[in-house]
Scaffold this motif. Sequence first.
Motif, PDB file in Angstrom:
ATOM      1  N   GLY A 131       0.815  -1.210   0.000  1.00  0.00           N
ATOM      2  CA  GLY A 131       0.000   0.000   0.000  1.00  0.00           C
ATOM      3  C   GLY A 131       0.847   1.257   0.000  1.00  0.00           C
ATOM      4  O   GLY A 131       0.560   2.221  -0.724  1.00  0.00           O
ATOM      5  N   VAL A 132       1.892   1.265   0.822  1.00  0.00           N
ATOM      6  CA  VAL A 132       2.791   2.420   0.873  1.00  0.00           C
ATOM      7  C   VAL A 132       3.475   2.621  -0.472  1.00  0.00           C
ATOM      8  O   VAL A 132       3.565   3.745  -0.982  1.00  0.00           O
ATOM      9  CB  VAL A 132       3.848   2.228   1.988  1.00  0.00           C
ATOM     10  N   ARG A 133       3.948   1.524  -1.044  1.00  0.00           N
ATOM     11  CA  ARG A 133       4.631   1.616  -2.338  1.00  0.00           C
ATOM     12  C   ARG A 133       3.686   2.133  -3.405  1.00  0.00           C
ATOM     13  O   ARG A 133       4.032   3.012  -4.203  1.00  0.00           O
ATOM     14  CB  ARG A 133       5.164   0.235  -2.728  1.00  0.00           C
ATOM     15  N   ALA A 134       2.455   1.619  -3.433  1.00  0.00           N
ATOM     16  CA  ALA A 134       1.490   2.035  -4.448  1.00  0.00           C
ATOM     17  C   ALA A 134       1.160   3.511  -4.323  1.00  0.00           C
ATOM     18  O   ALA A 134       0.957   4.205  -5.327  1.00  0.00           O
ATOM     19  CB  ALA A 134       0.222   1.200  -4.338  1.00  0.00           C
ATOM     20  N   ALA A 135       1.114   4.018  -3.083  1.00  0.00           N
ATOM     21  CA  ALA A 135       0.797   5.423  -2.869  1.00  0.00           C
ATOM     22  C   ALA A 135       1.804   6.339  -3.536  1.00  0.00           C
ATOM     23  O   ALA A 135       1.476   7.435  -3.993  1.00  0.00           O
ATOM     24  CB  ALA A 135       0.728   5.723  -1.373  1.00  0.00           C
ATOM     25  N   HIS A 136       3.049   5.886  -3.618  1.00  0.00           N
ATOM     26  CA  HIS A 136       4.087   6.684  -4.260  1.00  0.00           C
ATOM     27  C   HIS A 136       4.047   6.561  -5.784  1.00  0.00           C
ATOM     28  O   HIS A 136       4.634   7.387  -6.494  1.00  0.00           O
ATOM     29  CB  HIS A 136       5.467   6.242  -3.762  1.00  0.00           C
ATOM     30  N   LEU A 137       3.376   5.533  -6.296  1.00  0.00           N
ATOM     31  CA  LEU A 137       3.412   5.265  -7.727  1.00  0.00           C
ATOM     32  C   LEU A 137       2.175   5.712  -8.476  1.00  0.00           C
ATOM     33  O   LEU A 137       2.230   5.896  -9.693  1.00  0.00           O
ATOM     34  CB  LEU A 137       3.616   3.754  -7.970  1.00  0.00           C
ATOM     35  N   VAL A 138       1.050   5.873  -7.778  1.00  0.00           N
ATOM     36  CA  VAL A 138      -0.205   6.134  -8.485  1.00  0.00           C
ATOM     37  C   VAL A 138      -0.247   7.515  -9.115  1.00  0.00           C
ATOM     38  O   VAL A 138      -1.081   7.781  -9.976  1.00  0.00           O
ATOM     39  CB  VAL A 138      -1.422   5.960  -7.553  1.00  0.00           C
ATOM     40  N   SER A 139       0.614   8.399  -8.679  1.00  0.00           N
ATOM     41  CA  SER A 139       0.660   9.719  -9.302  1.00  0.00           C
ATOM     42  C   SER A 139       2.114  10.156  -9.421  1.00  0.00           C
ATOM     43  O   SER A 139       3.001   9.608  -8.761  1.00  0.00           O
ATOM     44  CB  SER A 139      -0.117  10.741  -8.466  1.00  0.00           C
ATOM     45  N   GLY A 140       2.364  11.143 -10.261  1.00  0.00           N
ATOM     46  CA  GLY A 140       3.710  11.661 -10.399  1.00  0.00           C
ATOM     47  C   GLY A 140       4.574  10.841 -11.327  1.00  0.00           C
ATOM     48  O   GLY A 140       4.095  10.054 -12.143  1.00  0.00           O
ATOM     49  N   GLN A 141       5.879  11.009 -11.165  1.00  0.00           N
ATOM     50  CA  GLN A 141       6.856  10.463 -12.095  1.00  0.00           C
ATOM     51  C   GLN A 141       7.433   9.112 -11.669  1.00  0.00           C
ATOM     52  O   GLN A 141       8.120   8.471 -12.447  1.00  0.00           O
ATOM     53  CB  GLN A 141       8.013  11.456 -12.261  1.00  0.00           C
ATOM     54  N   MET A 142       7.192   8.704 -10.423  1.00  0.00           N
ATOM     55  CA  MET A 142       7.828   7.486  -9.930  1.00  0.00           C
ATOM     56  C   MET A 142       7.273   6.236 -10.595  1.00  0.00           C
ATOM     57  O   MET A 142       6.074   6.107 -10.795  1.00  0.00           O
ATOM     58  CB  MET A 142       7.664   7.380  -8.414  1.00  0.00           C
ATOM     59  N   MET A 143       8.195   5.296 -10.912  1.00  0.00           N
ATOM     60  CA  MET A 143       7.826   4.033 -11.546  1.00  0.00           C
ATOM     61  C   MET A 143       8.072   2.849 -10.613  1.00  0.00           C
ATOM     62  O   MET A 143       7.486   1.794 -10.771  1.00  0.00           O
ATOM     63  CB  MET A 143       8.620   3.858 -12.843  1.00  0.00           C
ATOM     64  N   ASP A 144       8.969   3.018  -9.656  1.00  0.00           N
ATOM     65  CA  ASP A 144       9.219   1.988  -8.645  1.00  0.00           C
ATOM     66  C   ASP A 144       9.808   2.685  -7.426  1.00  0.00           C
ATOM     67  O   ASP A 144      10.419   3.758  -7.541  1.00  0.00           O
ATOM     68  CB  ASP A 144      10.168   0.913  -9.169  1.00  0.00           C
ATOM     69  N   PHE A 145       9.623   2.070  -6.252  1.00  0.00           N
ATOM     70  CA  PHE A 145       9.960   2.745  -5.005  1.00  0.00           C
ATOM     71  C   PHE A 145      10.378   1.722  -3.967  1.00  0.00           C
ATOM     72  O   PHE A 145       9.644   0.774  -3.688  1.00  0.00           O
ATOM     73  CB  PHE A 145       8.728   3.534  -4.524  1.00  0.00           C
ATOM     74  N   ILE A 146      11.570   1.892  -3.391  1.00  0.00           N
ATOM     75  CA  ILE A 146      12.035   1.024  -2.314  1.00  0.00           C
ATOM     76  C   ILE A 146      12.489   1.911  -1.164  1.00  0.00           C
ATOM     77  O   ILE A 146      13.417   2.709  -1.305  1.00  0.00           O
ATOM     78  CB  ILE A 146      13.207   0.131  -2.764  1.00  0.00           C
ATOM     79  N   LYS A 147      11.812   1.766  -0.013  1.00  0.00           N
ATOM     80  CA  LYS A 147      12.142   2.581   1.149  1.00  0.00           C
ATOM     81  C   LYS A 147      12.893   1.755   2.186  1.00  0.00           C
ATOM     82  O   LYS A 147      12.569   0.590   2.419  1.00  0.00           O
ATOM     83  CB  LYS A 147      10.864   3.154   1.775  1.00  0.00           C
ATOM     84  N   PHE A 148      13.883   2.383   2.816  1.00  0.00           N
ATOM     85  CA  PHE A 148      14.626   1.762   3.892  1.00  0.00           C
ATOM     86  C   PHE A 148      14.134   2.328   5.227  1.00  0.00           C
ATOM     87  O   PHE A 148      13.352   3.269   5.268  1.00  0.00           O
ATOM     88  CB  PHE A 148      16.125   1.996   3.698  1.00  0.00           C
ATOM     89  N   ASP A 149      14.590   1.773   6.332  1.00  0.00           N
ATOM     90  CA  ASP A 149      14.050   2.110   7.635  1.00  0.00           C
ATOM     91  C   ASP A 149      14.275   3.563   8.058  1.00  0.00           C
ATOM     92  O   ASP A 149      13.550   4.101   8.865  1.00  0.00           O
ATOM     93  CB  ASP A 149      14.638   1.182   8.709  1.00  0.00           C
ATOM     94  N   ASP A 150      15.317   4.193   7.553  1.00  0.00           N
ATOM     95  CA  ASP A 150      15.678   5.533   8.022  1.00  0.00           C
ATOM     96  C   ASP A 150      15.179   6.640   7.103  1.00  0.00           C
ATOM     97  O   ASP A 150      15.776   7.717   7.014  1.00  0.00           O
ATOM     98  CB  ASP A 150      17.198   5.639   8.177  1.00  0.00           C
ATOM     99  N   ASP A 151      14.077   6.389   6.386  1.00  0.00           N
ATOM    100  CA  ASP A 151      13.486   7.355   5.449  1.00  0.00           C
ATOM    101  C   ASP A 151      14.340   7.597   4.222  1.00  0.00           C
ATOM    102  O   ASP A 151      14.115   8.549   3.473  1.00  0.00           O
ATOM    103  CB  ASP A 151      13.176   8.700   6.138  1.00  0.00           C
TER     104      ASP A 151
END
Length: 222
Positions: A131-151
């Motif tokens: 869900g978090v990953r999809a939130a970053h992808l549904v709009s804007g320029q991002m095509m894939d997103f990987i977040k680490f623990d420290d932001d």
Amino acid sequence: MAKKQQTNKPVLVVGLGRFGIALAQQLVDQDKEVLAVDRHRSLVQKYADAFTHTVEADATDMEALRQLGAEEFDAAVVGVGTSIESSVLVAANLVDLGVSQVWAKAINPTHGKILTRIGCHHVIYPEHDAGVRAAHLVSGQMMDFIKFDDDFAIVKMRPPKALQGKSIDQSQPRKRHQVNVVGVKSPGKEFVYAQPDTVVNPGDTIVVSGDVSQLEWFADHA
């Protein structure tokens, strides 16, 4: 067709739900040997040829795991999600057997806390993370997103206008936007690591790293 030759150490996957099946299949695609375990005969029969070995067994039973040689695995994944009790019992058994790396799927924070306290080395929240990953992808320029623990995050994205037609040295994303362009993939060409003279074109795909908030601003406003 001959099977691929598996490399590296085998992985034990318990639970053939959607998560376990997808994970086991990806491991096989990465040429890893997989022992998939489920207590439902229909699922075991359905996926008998999909993985290296597929076995019907109740992993909440310590003796059943011993008969499978679970203690010989360095890595095991508990994909059981429909029953928190079963998930915890399986994970506890694997920890008690001395498996070096026990990964377990959690369906909520309470479940995850229990798994951590019984000794699981890694707790996964697939629905939350998706869900978090999809939130970053549904709009804007991002095509894939990987977040680490420290932001800190690494993203694949379309280049914003601030970079298009310019070299990295000219656009200076690190100085101006506090993000770092790691690499560039042009259509029909191989991925290249970004150098000061690397030019980013409108049709390219770029890999960028940095703080999540800075990346979000960079993707939508730069």
